[in-house]
Motif scaffolding. Structure first.
Motif, PDB file in Angstrom:
ATOM      1  N   THR A 330      12.050   8.599  -7.939  1.00 34.73           N
ATOM      2  CA  THR A 330      11.658   9.045  -6.597  1.00 34.73           C
ATOM      3  C   THR A 330      11.207  10.500  -6.636  1.00 34.73           C
ATOM      4  OG1 THR A 330      12.324   8.996  -4.269  1.00 34.73           O
ATOM      5  CG2 THR A 330      13.931   9.872  -5.834  1.00 34.73           C
ATOM      6  N   ALA A 331      10.725  10.982  -5.491  1.00 34.47           N
ATOM      7  CA  ALA A 331      10.181  12.336  -5.281  1.00 34.47           C
ATOM      8  C   ALA A 331       8.809  12.469  -5.938  1.00 34.47           C
ATOM      9  CB  ALA A 331      11.153  13.409  -5.749  1.00 34.47           C
ATOM     10  N   GLY A 332       8.215  13.657  -5.845  1.00 35.92           N
ATOM     11  CA  GLY A 332       6.804  13.831  -6.174  1.00 35.92           C
ATOM     12  C   GLY A 332       6.391  13.339  -7.538  1.00 35.92           C
ATOM     13  N   VAL A 333       7.112  13.734  -8.587  1.00 42.57           N
ATOM     14  CA  VAL A 333       6.794  13.282  -9.934  1.00 42.57           C
ATOM     15  C   VAL A 333       7.240  11.844 -10.138  1.00 42.57           C
ATOM     16  CG1 VAL A 333       7.225  13.657 -12.399  1.00 42.57           C
ATOM     17  CG2 VAL A 333       6.894  15.625 -10.866  1.00 42.57           C
ATOM     18  N   GLY A 334       8.442  11.534  -9.710  1.00 40.06           N
ATOM     19  CA  GLY A 334       8.972  10.195  -9.907  1.00 40.06           C
ATOM     20  C   GLY A 334       8.151   9.115  -9.236  1.00 40.06           C
ATOM     21  N   GLU A 335       7.584   9.433  -8.065  1.00 41.77           N
ATOM     22  CA  GLU A 335       6.813   8.440  -7.320  1.00 41.77           C
ATOM     23  C   GLU A 335       5.369   8.336  -7.799  1.00 41.77           C
ATOM     24  OE1 GLU A 335       7.166   9.224  -3.092  1.00 41.77           O
ATOM     25  OE2 GLU A 335       9.293   9.717  -3.335  1.00 41.77           O
ATOM     26  N   ASN A 336       4.850   9.404  -8.415  1.00 34.67           N
ATOM     27  CA  ASN A 336       3.407   9.459  -8.673  1.00 34.67           C
ATOM     28  C   ASN A 336       2.994   9.550 -10.132  1.00 34.67           C
ATOM     29  OD1 ASN A 336       2.398   9.588  -5.819  1.00 34.67           O
ATOM     30  ND2 ASN A 336       3.716  11.399  -5.791  1.00 34.67           N
ATOM     31  N   SER A 337       3.925   9.838 -11.028  1.00 39.79           N
ATOM     32  CA  SER A 337       3.535  10.014 -12.426  1.00 39.79           C
ATOM     33  C   SER A 337       3.909   8.792 -13.260  1.00 39.79           C
ATOM     34  CB  SER A 337       4.192  11.269 -13.018  1.00 39.79           C
ATOM     35  OG  SER A 337       3.754  11.453 -14.353  1.00 39.79           O
ATOM     36  N   ALA A 338       2.948   7.898 -13.432  1.00 39.08           N
ATOM     37  CA  ALA A 338       3.163   6.722 -14.277  1.00 39.08           C
ATOM     38  C   ALA A 338       3.475   7.114 -15.722  1.00 39.08           C
ATOM     39  CB  ALA A 338       1.942   5.803 -14.204  1.00 39.08           C
ATOM     40  N   PRO A 339       2.820   8.149 -16.292  1.00 37.75           N
ATOM     41  CA  PRO A 339       3.151   8.526 -17.674  1.00 37.75           C
ATOM     42  C   PRO A 339       4.604   8.956 -17.852  1.00 37.75           C
ATOM     43  CG  PRO A 339       1.023   9.437 -17.056  1.00 37.75           C
ATOM     44  CD  PRO A 339       1.628   8.885 -15.806  1.00 37.75           C
ATOM     45  N   VAL A 340       5.165   9.664 -16.883  1.00 38.70           N
ATOM     46  CA  VAL A 340       6.567  10.082 -16.982  1.00 38.70           C
ATOM     47  C   VAL A 340       7.472   8.860 -16.952  1.00 38.70           C
ATOM     48  CG1 VAL A 340       8.449  11.227 -15.740  1.00 38.70           C
ATOM     49  CG2 VAL A 340       6.275  12.420 -16.086  1.00 38.70           C
ATOM     50  N   ARG A 341       7.223   7.945 -16.024  1.00 41.38           N
ATOM     51  CA  ARG A 341       8.067   6.742 -15.928  1.00 41.38           C
ATOM     52  C   ARG A 341       7.987   5.918 -17.214  1.00 41.38           C
ATOM     53  NH1 ARG A 341       5.543   6.522 -10.574  1.00 41.38           N
ATOM     54  NH2 ARG A 341       4.173   4.862 -11.339  1.00 41.38           N
ATOM     55  N   THR A 378      16.553  -3.591 -13.304  1.00 44.45           N
ATOM     56  CA  THR A 378      15.359  -3.405 -12.485  1.00 44.45           C
ATOM     57  C   THR A 378      14.954  -1.938 -12.502  1.00 44.45           C
ATOM     58  OG1 THR A 378      15.950  -5.227 -11.015  1.00 44.45           O
ATOM     59  CG2 THR A 378      14.390  -3.607 -10.163  1.00 44.45           C
ATOM     60  N   VAL A 379      13.718  -1.663 -12.863  1.00 43.77           N
ATOM     61  CA  VAL A 379      13.172  -0.307 -12.754  1.00 43.77           C
ATOM     62  C   VAL A 379      12.266  -0.282 -11.534  1.00 43.77           C
ATOM     63  CG1 VAL A 379      11.854   1.523 -13.874  1.00 43.77           C
ATOM     64  CG2 VAL A 379      13.286  -0.002 -15.258  1.00 43.77           C
ATOM     65  N   ALA A 380      12.506   0.664 -10.636  1.00 45.81           N
ATOM     66  CA  ALA A 380      11.784   0.689  -9.361  1.00 45.81           C
ATOM     67  C   ALA A 380      11.274   2.077  -9.039  1.00 45.81           C
ATOM     68  CB  ALA A 380      12.699   0.202  -8.235  1.00 45.81           C
ATOM     69  N   VAL A 381      10.231   2.105  -8.252  1.00 48.13           N
ATOM     70  CA  VAL A 381       9.746   3.341  -7.638  1.00 48.13           C
ATOM     71  C   VAL A 381      10.098   3.239  -6.158  1.00 48.13           C
ATOM     72  CG1 VAL A 381       7.754   4.798  -7.157  1.00 48.13           C
ATOM     73  CG2 VAL A 381       7.861   3.506  -9.298  1.00 48.13           C
ATOM     74  N   VAL A 382      10.914   4.166  -5.685  1.00 45.73           N
ATOM     75  CA  VAL A 382      11.418   4.100  -4.306  1.00 45.73           C
ATOM     76  C   VAL A 382      11.146   5.437  -3.624  1.00 45.73           C
ATOM     77  CG1 VAL A 382      13.426   3.686  -2.836  1.00 45.73           C
ATOM     78  CG2 VAL A 382      13.217   2.479  -5.034  1.00 45.73           C
ATOM     79  N   PRO A 383      10.096   5.519  -2.802  1.00 49.15           N
ATOM     80  CA  PRO A 383       9.812   6.782  -2.110  1.00 49.15           C
ATOM     81  C   PRO A 383      11.013   7.274  -1.307  1.00 49.15           C
ATOM     82  CG  PRO A 383       7.965   5.272  -1.898  1.00 49.15           C
ATOM     83  CD  PRO A 383       9.091   4.488  -2.509  1.00 49.15           C
ATOM     84  N   THR A 384      11.313   8.534  -1.456  1.00 45.35           N
ATOM     85  CA  THR A 384      12.435   9.100  -0.721  1.00 45.35           C
ATOM     86  C   THR A 384      12.012   9.448   0.706  1.00 45.35           C
ATOM     87  OG1 THR A 384      14.238  10.713  -0.830  1.00 45.35           O
ATOM     88  CG2 THR A 384      12.020  11.506  -1.386  1.00 45.35           C
ATOM     89  N   ASP A 385      12.968   9.552   1.579  1.00 41.00           N
ATOM     90  CA  ASP A 385      12.702   9.945   2.970  1.00 41.00           C
ATOM     91  C   ASP A 385      13.903  10.729   3.471  1.00 41.00           C
ATOM     92  OD1 ASP A 385      11.947  10.210   5.621  1.00 41.00           O
ATOM     93  OD2 ASP A 385      11.066   8.206   5.726  1.00 41.00           O
ATOM     94  N   GLU A 386      13.989  11.969   3.031  1.00 46.96           N
ATOM     95  CA  GLU A 386      15.129  12.804   3.381  1.00 46.96           C
ATOM     96  C   GLU A 386      15.192  13.073   4.886  1.00 46.96           C
ATOM     97  OE1 GLU A 386      15.981  15.921   0.088  1.00 46.96           O
ATOM     98  OE2 GLU A 386      13.848  15.465  -0.072  1.00 46.96           O
ATOM     99  N   GLU A 387      14.029  13.227   5.518  1.00 46.87           N
ATOM    100  CA  GLU A 387      14.013  13.508   6.952  1.00 46.87           C
ATOM    101  C   GLU A 387      14.588  12.329   7.744  1.00 46.87           C
ATOM    102  OE1 GLU A 387      11.422  14.010   4.943  1.00 46.87           O
ATOM    103  OE2 GLU A 387      11.454  16.216   4.896  1.00 46.87           O
ATOM    104  N   LEU A 388      14.204  11.117   7.381  1.00 48.44           N
ATOM    105  CA  LEU A 388      14.749   9.941   8.063  1.00 48.44           C
ATOM    106  C   LEU A 388      16.248   9.834   7.829  1.00 48.44           C
ATOM    107  CD1 LEU A 388      14.378   7.382   9.730  1.00 48.44           C
ATOM    108  CD2 LEU A 388      13.769   6.167   7.623  1.00 48.44           C
TER     109      LEU A 388
END
Length: 403
Positions: A330-341, A378-388
């Motif tokens: 999750t978060a900016g890199v976790g949600e958007n960087s396929a190479p890192v995952r 299970t490996v997942a990409v889960v967008p965070t929502d701290e404000e919610l």
């Protein structure tokens, strides 16, 4: 009695103010925005209403009071003013709650004094959070103000995980222990991951990897955090954008005694000039990946160091949990960087961890599974929502208080 159904969430930084107005009937955003460069000549307010075009103000915002007053005017222009009876409370992100604040808390003078007392262990964050609270209380003294603490979710760490192995009396006197941070995100993502699996959070063990400019990992057993990578401060743990993460404490003594650096210089080095930035001159993972793929040796080392630390924590937290049902990025890199995952999970088939290349390459703002069907974990990409998450906790607290 509180009858409103909207929560205004405020996240005050040293020179910024992020906000979202959330309708708790359906979790939707009635409005959102950011005031940045507060106190600087070229300030900027960017406001996004639920419908219609966004608006922008470019002017001088001398302090957070002026910034929040401008935000209130923008909300009023949408018919959502701070005097609206639909506003149930204002929820504030507060970074450090120490050992006392382990739940969302209605802010009183006593609570505010305690948050102020914690400034020495969060000197970069708590002062700005306090400013946001004071300004909001001044504008709406009749409205419940709720603090939601980044450290709260990690208050369940077992004592053997929270303690540093130093003299107990010294540690207790100076409140030295592992508190953890990004707790609001870890709480939200661990529960969202359970929902993605169609299970109750109490049934699921999750490793959450919150990878942004700041980065942290957590081991969550049945909805309860049992280990996390950040410690007394947000400096410990993973390699981050500008922070070193784990480091031999002797490096500090060496830099002081041999290098002649003062304590404040070392603090600035480890917090602001280390991590990816220190290794290759870029703290934006997109640039690091681009440069690495083009053959830049420094960027390659930075990327490999980042991933190496990540894999160490993955393995360690697998051992802590014993059974892992999911790994959530999750978060900016976790949600958007396929190479890192991909790199973080490569070669971990023996642990039941694998990534499907095609699924991993998909870009989406929705929670999604990126592991192949045969994988045990299970490996997942889960967008965070701290404000919610902050809004939900604040809303639940004020409504429980009046029932």
């Amino acid at each position: 009695m509180t009858t409103g159904t909207r929560i205004l969430v405020l996240n005050a930084g040293s020179s910024s103010l992020k906000y979202q107005l959330i309708d708790m009937l359906d979790g939707s955003r009635a409005a959102a925005g950011l005031v940045e460069r507060i106190g600087e000549p070229a300030g900027r307010l960017a406001h996004t209403p639920r419908s219609g075009p966004g608006r922008e103000e470019l002017r001088f915002f001398p302090d957070h009071g002026a910034a929040l007053t401008a935000v209130a005017a923008q909300l009023a222009a949408d018919g959502l003013g701070l005097d609206s009876p639909e506003l149930a409370a204002i929820g504030h992100r507060v970074v450090h709650g120490g050992r006392r604040f382990t739940e969302p808390t209605v802010i009183t003078d006593e609570v505010l004094a305690e948050i102020r007392r914690l400034i020495p262990v969060a000197p970069l964050h708590n002062p700005a959070n306090i400013t946001g609270i004071e300004v909001a209380r001044g504008l709406r003294p009749d409205l419940p103000q709720v603090a939601v603490f980044d450290t709260a979710f990690h208050a369940t760490l077992p004592e053997h995980a929270a303690r540093y192995a130093i003299d107990r009396a010294v540690a207790d006197e100076h409140r030295v222990r592992r508190y953890g941070f990004h707790g609001t995100s870890h709480r939200y993502v661990s529960r969202a991951t359970a929902r993605l699996l169609g299970k109750d959070p109490a049934e699921v063990n999750v490793i959450v990897l919150h990878l942004g400019n700041g980065a942290s990992a957590s081991a969550v057993a049945g909805g309860v955090c049992v280990e996390t990578s950040m410690g007394l401060t947000p400096l410990e743990g993973l390699v981050m954008g500008t922070r070193s993460g784990d480091i031999d404490p002797g490096v500090v003594f060496h830099l002081h005694r041999v290098g002649g650096l003062g304590i404040d210089e070392i603090d600035a080095l480890l917090n602001r000039r280390s991590g990816l930035l220190g290794l290759c001159g870029d703290n934006d993972m997109r640039e690091v990946v681009r440069r690495s793929q083009e053959g830049d040796a420094e960027a390659r080392i930075a990327f490999d160091a980042y991933v190496h630390r990540l894999r160490k924590y993955l393995g360690a937290y697998y051992a802590v949990l014993g059974r892992v049902d999911a790994v959530a990025f999750t978060a900016g890199v976790g949600e958007n960087s396929a190479p890192v995952r991909e790199a973080a999970c490569a070669g971990l088939d023996a642990l039941g961890i694998a990534v499907d290349a095609e699924l991993n390459s998909v870009r989406s703002d929705r929670p999604r599974i990126i592991s192949p069907g045969y994988a045990r974990v299970t490996v997942a990409v889960v967008p965070t929502d701290e404000e919610l998450e902050i809004a939900q906790q604040a809303f639940a607290l004020v409504h429980t208080a009046v029932e």
